[in-house]
Scaffold this motif. Structure first.
Motif, PDB file in Angstrom:
ATOM      1  N   ASP A 154     -10.971  -1.322  -4.962  1.00  0.00           N
ATOM      2  CA  ASP A 154     -10.735  -0.689  -3.673  1.00  0.00           C
ATOM      3  C   ASP A 154     -11.003  -1.751  -2.619  1.00  0.00           C
ATOM      4  N   CYS A 188      -8.656  -0.565   8.654  1.00  0.00           N
ATOM      5  CA  CYS A 188      -9.287   0.757   8.632  1.00  0.00           C
ATOM      6  C   CYS A 188     -10.120   0.998   9.893  1.00  0.00           C
ATOM      7  N   ARG A 205     -10.990  -1.805   0.441  1.00  0.00           N
ATOM      8  CA  ARG A 205     -11.742  -1.444   1.645  1.00  0.00           C
ATOM      9  C   ARG A 205     -13.179  -1.935   1.565  1.00  0.00           C
ATOM     10  N   TYR A 257     -11.380  -4.167   5.636  1.00  0.00           N
ATOM     11  CA  TYR A 257     -11.745  -2.885   6.253  1.00  0.00           C
ATOM     12  C   TYR A 257     -11.634  -2.958   7.769  1.00  0.00           C
ATOM     13  N   SER A 261       0.846  -1.189   0.000  1.00  0.00           N
ATOM     14  CA  SER A 261       0.000   0.000   0.000  1.00  0.00           C
ATOM     15  C   SER A 261       0.882   1.240   0.000  1.00  0.00           C
ATOM     16  N   TYR A 306      -5.604   2.086  -0.956  1.00  0.00           N
ATOM     17  CA  TYR A 306      -6.298   0.790  -0.913  1.00  0.00           C
ATOM     18  C   TYR A 306      -6.835   0.380  -2.282  1.00  0.00           C
TER      19      TYR A 306
END
Length: 553
Positions: free
Chosen positions: A476, A488, A478, A484, A412, A462
């Motif tokens: 993505d 996150c 996430r 996630y 990332s 991401y």
């Protein structure tokens, strides 16, 4: 069926807002026609030689391409007057022609019979009084020259919409996608906006042969100024440099190296690779230097200022598969080879200042850890990923990541503990590598055939672009619940996607994105299938989707 062998990104703010359109003059067009004709002749000779050796016909796709180009050039040279004269001559020869007044003269019929039959002698004596001109006064109805000036027209013209799409905004990334179809190869320039979730193809470039690697760089070979350029390595021993700020280009800005012409066999006049170039790495710290890995067992260092090969590195005994410059030390370079070794060089004296690591398989990918510059990752064709310390002889740790070759290896751009890998076994995995204790957070088969490449977006930490045998996917991650919740936690609670049933099946998620207007070969996935989801359950969900398709506004 299309194949996506390589993808790469361009950072925000690097492209021009309004790319230029290529305009060729007569001399350039004539030169391109002559070069195309020469390539056509070489292809024909190669075809004849192959038929003499093994009796098999060569694939005609390239030859047909050049023949079409030659035919097109002949059409350009012919003027409209010549075409009109030829058509008129054919009609006269067949006994049919039209006069300027629109009368048709046919062989075997007299003009007098035609006039008497339709009473043409009295045609001009008809009473025209009282007949109004249907077109009289129509000019008064046109009040505004364009819809832009008309206050009653609120919809934009299509041209305005096209101009808006043509503009590249400061918040846009470029995603460069190399594509190989059955009859041609190309490189597509896609515009991606992570804030709006938009992805569309801006323009494309036709390539002469199969693309193997791409590397973006901001060095202009003409004057050394920053710019927006792409180096492409193909099956040829040369490297093409394209200007991404120019649309409708027919040829690269420059070509590094030289291809041996079959007509003139012998030694190369210009130092160059002698086999296909398999990988490229541009040095952002020494902007005029580009490294190349070749199937001729060598690593080449190119001086972009001169456009020439400045140095050979001949330390491997097999094909060199990958190269990567150090993110901090401008003289340090890594290379990986089919001889199962990774080598690190000080390019000021590569023959004497180098270090070697022996691994268990052919080296597929190399990746420096930008968050810990003394460390790097190396993947092999056995499915293993090794995390190395450049000061030590043994790996810090190793992962049996996949069952086949690890073809994608990416960190990332912001999260130092997030590593993503892809493999030719068709699977993608997300890893947490914090404290050198790797653990798999997510794993899934993307159902895209063999996965051939993968790169992370430099401005969206991401978002990952993945290329495979059938298509490419922008994801993505996430949107994956497990990812996630693991990475996150500080961004709030995970919110279920309203299209949960479709998102849990990768193919269904791809179909939804295609309905949004994304091209057939492009998807923006909103999540993958969960690890515990059964194949039977996924099929049922797909069937329900087909019965009640969702309308995306």
């Amino acid at each position: 069926m299309s194949i996506i062998p390589c993808v790469t990104w361009v950072k925000r703010g690097k492209p021009k807002c309004h790319p230029e359109k290529m305009r060729l003059n007569k001399d350039d067009l004539q030169r391109i026609i002559e070069e195309t004709q020469e390539l056509l002749e070489e292809e024909e000779e190669a075809e004849e030689e192959k038929e003499d050796v093994d009796g098999e016909n060569t694939e005609p796709s390239t030859i047909q391409h050049f023949e079409a180009a030659a035919a097109l050039s002949k059409q350009i040279e012919e003027t409209a007057e010549v075409d009109t004269a030829i058509n008129m001559a054919k009609k006269v020869k067949n006994g049919k022609a039209k006069t300027k007044k629109g009368k048709q003269i046919k062989s075997g019929h007299k003009e007098d019979d035609f006039e008497s039959r339709y009473n043409m002698d009295d045609y001009d004596d008809d009473d025209q009084e009282g007949l109004s001109n249907p077109l009289k006064g129509i000019g008064n109805l046109t009040v505004y020259a364009s819809n832009t000036d008309d206050p009653f027209v609120t919809l934009k013209d299509e041209d305005d919409s096209e101009e808006e799409d043509f503009e590249i905004k400061a918040t846009d990334n470029l995603l460069l996608v190399a594509k190989a179809e059955s009859d041609f190869c190309s490189m597509e320039v896609h515009v991606y906006n992570s804030e709006l979730g938009n992805l569309y193809c801006h323009h494309d470039i036709l390539l002469s042969t199969f693309p193997l690697a791409m590397e973006w760089m901001d060095y202009d070979l003409r004057d050394g100024n920053p710019g927006n350029f792409l180096a492409i390595a193909t099956m040829d021993p040369t490297i093409d440099i394209w200007d991404l700020d120019v649309v409708d280009s027919l040829e690269p800005l420059a070509t590094l190296g030289q291809k041996v012409k079959k007509k003139k066999k012998g030694r190369l006049h210009v130092p160059s690779h002698t086999d296909a170039v398999l990988d490229l790495s541009w040095n952002p710290l020494a902007r005029h230097v580009l490294a190349s890995a070749s199937a001729d067992h060598t690593v080449g260092l190119w001086d972009l200022t001169e456009g020439k090969l400045a140095m050979w590195i001949k330390q491997h005994t097999e094909k060199v598969q990958c190269v990567k410059w150090h993110p901090v030390e401008e003289h340090m370079l890594l290379s990986g080879s089919f001889d199962k070794t990774v080598k690190m060089y000080d390019c000021r004296s590569p023959d004497t200042s180098n270090k070697t690591w022996n691994l268990d398989g052919e080296i597929e990918k190399l990746l420096w850890n930008r968050f810990s510059p003394l460390n790097f990752f190396a993947s092999t064709d056995t499915g293993h990923v090794y995390y190395m310390d450049s000061r030590q002889d043994k790996p810090v740790y190793s992962l049996a990541a996949h069952s086949e070759s690890v073809t994608g290896l990416s960190l990332s751009s912001e999260n130092s503990s997030l590593l993503v890998t892809t493999s030719s076994d068709g699977s993608m995995k997300v890893w947490d590598i914090e404290n050198n204790k790797p653990s798999c957070v997510y794993s899934n088969s993307l159902k895209m055939g063999q996965l051939l490449c993968m790169e992370s977006c430099p401005d969206a930490p991401y978002v990952f672009a993945i290329g495979g045998e059938k298509k490419f996917k922008l994801w993505d991650i996430r949107d994956i619940k497990d990812v996630y919740q693991h990475f996150c936690t500080g961004q709030g609670e995970y919110v279920d996607d309203p299209r949960k049933d479709e998102a849990e099946d990768p193919e269904a998620a791809m179909e939804i994105e295609e309905m949004k207007g994304v091209t057939d070969d492009t998807e923006m996935g909103d999540g993958g299938a969960k690890g515990g989801e059964s194949a039977q359950g996924a099929k049922k969900k797909k069937k329900r989707k087909k019965k009640k398709p969702k309308t995306v506004v």
